[in-house]
Design a protein around this motif. Structure first.
Motif, PDB file in Angstrom:
ATOM      1  N   VAL A  18      27.071  47.878  22.576  1.00 23.96           N
ATOM      2  CA  VAL A  18      26.688  48.400  23.875  1.00 23.96           C
ATOM      3  C   VAL A  18      26.906  49.241  24.215  1.00 23.96           C
ATOM      4  CG1 VAL A  18      29.408  48.256  23.887  1.00 23.96           C
ATOM      5  CG2 VAL A  18      28.116  46.427  25.449  1.00 23.96           C
TER       6      VAL A  18
ATOM      7  N   MET B 175      27.844  48.744  30.611  1.00 22.48           N
ATOM      8  CA  MET B 175      28.711  47.272  30.204  1.00 22.48           C
ATOM      9  C   MET B 175      29.602  47.554  30.399  1.00 22.48           C
ATOM     10  SD  MET B 175      27.134  45.074  30.915  1.00 22.48           S
ATOM     11  CE  MET B 175      27.706  43.647  29.942  1.00 22.48           C
TER      12      MET B 175
ATOM     13  N   PHE C 189      34.145  43.057  32.215  1.00 20.94           N
ATOM     14  CA  PHE C 189      33.648  42.684  30.819  1.00 20.94           C
ATOM     15  C   PHE C 189      34.150  42.348  29.899  1.00 20.94           C
ATOM     16  CE2 PHE C 189      31.872  44.763  26.812  1.00 20.94           C
ATOM     17  CZ  PHE C 189      30.589  43.864  27.227  1.00 20.94           C
ATOM     18  N   ASP C 190      34.291  40.942  29.768  1.00 16.65           N
ATOM     19  CA  ASP C 190      35.601  40.976  28.548  1.00 16.65           C
ATOM     20  C   ASP C 190      35.514  41.442  26.978  1.00 16.65           C
ATOM     21  OD1 ASP C 190      37.339  39.610  27.423  1.00 16.65           O
ATOM     22  OD2 ASP C 190      37.058  38.427  27.346  1.00 16.65           O
ATOM     23  N   ILE C 191      35.327  43.009  26.645  1.00 14.59           N
ATOM     24  CA  ILE C 191      34.919  43.861  25.529  1.00 14.59           C
ATOM     25  C   ILE C 191      35.207  42.595  24.005  1.00 14.59           C
ATOM     26  CG2 ILE C 191      36.903  44.813  25.854  1.00 14.59           C
ATOM     27  CD1 ILE C 191      33.776  45.731  24.523  1.00 14.59           C
TER      28      ILE C 191
ATOM     29  N   SER D 281      36.136  39.666  23.622  1.00 12.10           N
ATOM     30  CA  SER D 281      35.415  37.982  23.500  1.00 12.10           C
ATOM     31  C   SER D 281      34.357  38.438  22.986  1.00 12.10           C
ATOM     32  CB  SER D 281      35.412  36.957  24.025  1.00 12.10           C
ATOM     33  OG  SER D 281      36.296  36.315  25.260  1.00 12.10           O
ATOM     34  N   TRP D 282      33.232  40.021  23.641  1.00 12.93           N
ATOM     35  CA  TRP D 282      32.286  40.213  22.998  1.00 12.93           C
ATOM     36  C   TRP D 282      32.515  40.344  21.983  1.00 12.93           C
ATOM     37  CZ3 TRP D 282      30.730  44.678  21.424  1.00 12.93           C
ATOM     38  CH2 TRP D 282      29.341  44.955  21.154  1.00 12.93           C
ATOM     39  N   LEU D 283      32.887  41.435  21.265  1.00 15.85           N
ATOM     40  CA  LEU D 283      33.559  42.136  20.452  1.00 15.85           C
ATOM     41  C   LEU D 283      33.729  40.478  19.435  1.00 15.85           C
ATOM     42  CD1 LEU D 283      33.510  44.220  18.940  1.00 15.85           C
ATOM     43  CD2 LEU D 283      35.628  45.142  18.696  1.00 15.85           C
TER      44      LEU D 283
ATOM     45  N   GLY E 152      32.734  37.794  19.306  1.00 13.14           N
ATOM     46  CA  GLY E 152      31.655  36.324  19.105  1.00 13.14           C
ATOM     47  C   GLY E 152      30.813  37.709  18.149  1.00 13.14           C
ATOM     48  N   LYS E 153      30.394  39.085  18.516  1.00  9.73           N
ATOM     49  CA  LYS E 153      29.791  39.894  17.217  1.00  9.73           C
ATOM     50  C   LYS E 153      29.995  39.886  15.399  1.00  9.73           C
ATOM     51  CE  LYS E 153      25.733  41.049  20.637  1.00  9.73           C
ATOM     52  NZ  LYS E 153      24.955  39.922  20.234  1.00  9.73           N
TER      53      LYS E 153
END
Length: 407
Positions: free
Chosen positions: A196, A200, A206-208, A210-212, A214-215
């Protein structure tokens, strides 16, 4: 303090007050009792009231202790670990955004990986595991063992104990002794490295986490789903289709092999009675496995099965609604799951599997380690995530496969 505990303590306090008031009333009446009741009856009345109230007090105390025990359980809302977890999560996000190792991370020495990085917070780990189960039918159907060692060993009884009938004075012969096989499931390292941009990460909304989640879960789930079906066991789990197959029944087949039936045509179903192979393969399963059996096949293969009919001219693939209002597709009354990692129809392909997939065991280390790398892909930040997982068949009678071949 949780609301339930406060309520019970208030009730307990009210009960104590009631006890004292009733005791006071009884003592007051006792002095006036000579006019209309004897002292013996008053003593009995007093004892009955005291016994009833004592039982009520005891019940209230037991309820209070249960609530306090639940509240003190690690991870429980309002429990002793809640503040600690919140502080750790906040510190972990600082590490993800800025690379700062806060005091909460540093104080948890067991969370420091040998090569750098930190184990993810319980919240992120739970999110990753939940998405794994939702996206992979194998993980949902298989036996999953949480394990932290290098390998997970299982001892399997291969044969039944022998026996014989004999008369009272007849001779006795030695009977067969069951053989025991040791199956070792090695845990292998699975990794993913999403990236990322630093910009960002600098954005506050930025919801780090939730992003992590998901990935990482997307990468891990896809890799695991493939390995659990067709992995060769070299630096990865061994998939159930990677084992040798034979046509022999359970009692006669060599250890370490799955039983299969051929469709009768290379790369396709037989021209005559094409549905018979599914019915016969299902009934190759012993009754104990039929009760919890499921079907696995690729979407394109399922489409071909959907148009097959049995001897009563009924479609073999049926649809029904479960209790949640979701459509469940069944073959021989057992659910069918689409697994995209199952092979398409081809000459000699093992494209359909049926059985109780708890006979496949996943050895899972739930610890996911994250290493932040802000240097290798500037201006992006890489997050190198690793976990350890293994898989293999532990009950070779539980699963049957269908081979698209003449024999």
């Amino acid at each position: 303090m949780p609301d339930g505990m406060m309520e019970i303590k208030e009730l307990f306090s009210d009960t104590q007050k009631t006890v004292e008031a009733l005791r006071s009333d009884v003592e007051g009446l006792k002095g006036k009792s000579a006019d209309y009741v004897d002292n013996q009856k008053f003593d009995k009345m007093k004892a009955d009231i005291a016994a009833g109230l004592e039982a009520e007090q005891k019940s209230m105390m037991e309820r209070l202790e249960k609530v306090e025990t639940a509240g003190n359980r690690p991870g429980a809302p309002g429990g002793p670990d809640e503040a600690k977890d919140a502080a750790y999560n906040a510190s972990f996000v600082d590490y993800l955004r800025k690379g700062e190792e806060g005091p909460e991370l540093k104080s948890m020495a067991t969370n420091t990986a040998e090569g750098g990085g930190f184990m993810v917070s319980p919240t992120i780990r739970a999110g990753i595991q939940t998405r794994h189960r939702r996206t992979s039918p194998i993980r949902m159907l298989a036996t999953v063992e949480q394990f932290s060692g290098a390998s997970y060993d299982v001892l399997i009884d291969r044969d039944d104990l022998g026996y014989e009938w004999a008369g009272e004075t007849g001779s006795r012969s030695e009977t067969n002794t069951p053989t025991v096989n040791r199956i070792s499931i090695v845990l292998h390292e699975l990794s993913a490295m999403p990236k990322v941009s630093q910009r960002m990460l600098d954005v506050a909304d930025f919801d780090i986490e939730s992003w992590l989640v998901g990935k990482i879960s997307d990468k891990f789930a896809r890799a695991e789903a493939t390995a659990f079906v067709s992995g060769n066991g070299v630096n990865m789990p061994k998939g159930f289709l990677a084992y040798d197959v034979a046509t022999d029944a359970d009692a006669d087949r060599a250890a370490g092999k799955l039983q299969y039936r051929a469709t009768g045509a290379a790369g396709d179903f037989a021209a005559s009675a094409p549905a018979d192979v599914l019915t016969r393969t299902f009934y190759d399963l012993q009754g104990v496995y039929q009760a919890n059996a499921s079907w696995l096949m690729k979407n394109t293969v399922a489409a071909d099965v959907a148009v097959l009919k049995d001897g009563a001219d009924q479609y073999l693939l049926q649809s029904m609604l479960n209790t949640d209002g979701q459509i469940v597709r069944t073959v021989q009354g057992r659910p069918m799951y689409v697994a995209d990692d199952m092979p398409a129809k081809g000459a000699g392909s093992l494209s359909i599997a049926v059985g109780d997939f708890t006979g496949y065991t996943i050895a899972d280390n739930t610890n996911v380690v994250i290493l932040r790398d802000p240097f290798s892909a500037k201006p992006n930040v890489l997050f190198y995530a690793t976990k350890r997982v293994g898989g293999g068949i532990t009950d070779f009678d539980a699963i049957k496969v269908i081979k698209f071949a003449t024999s």
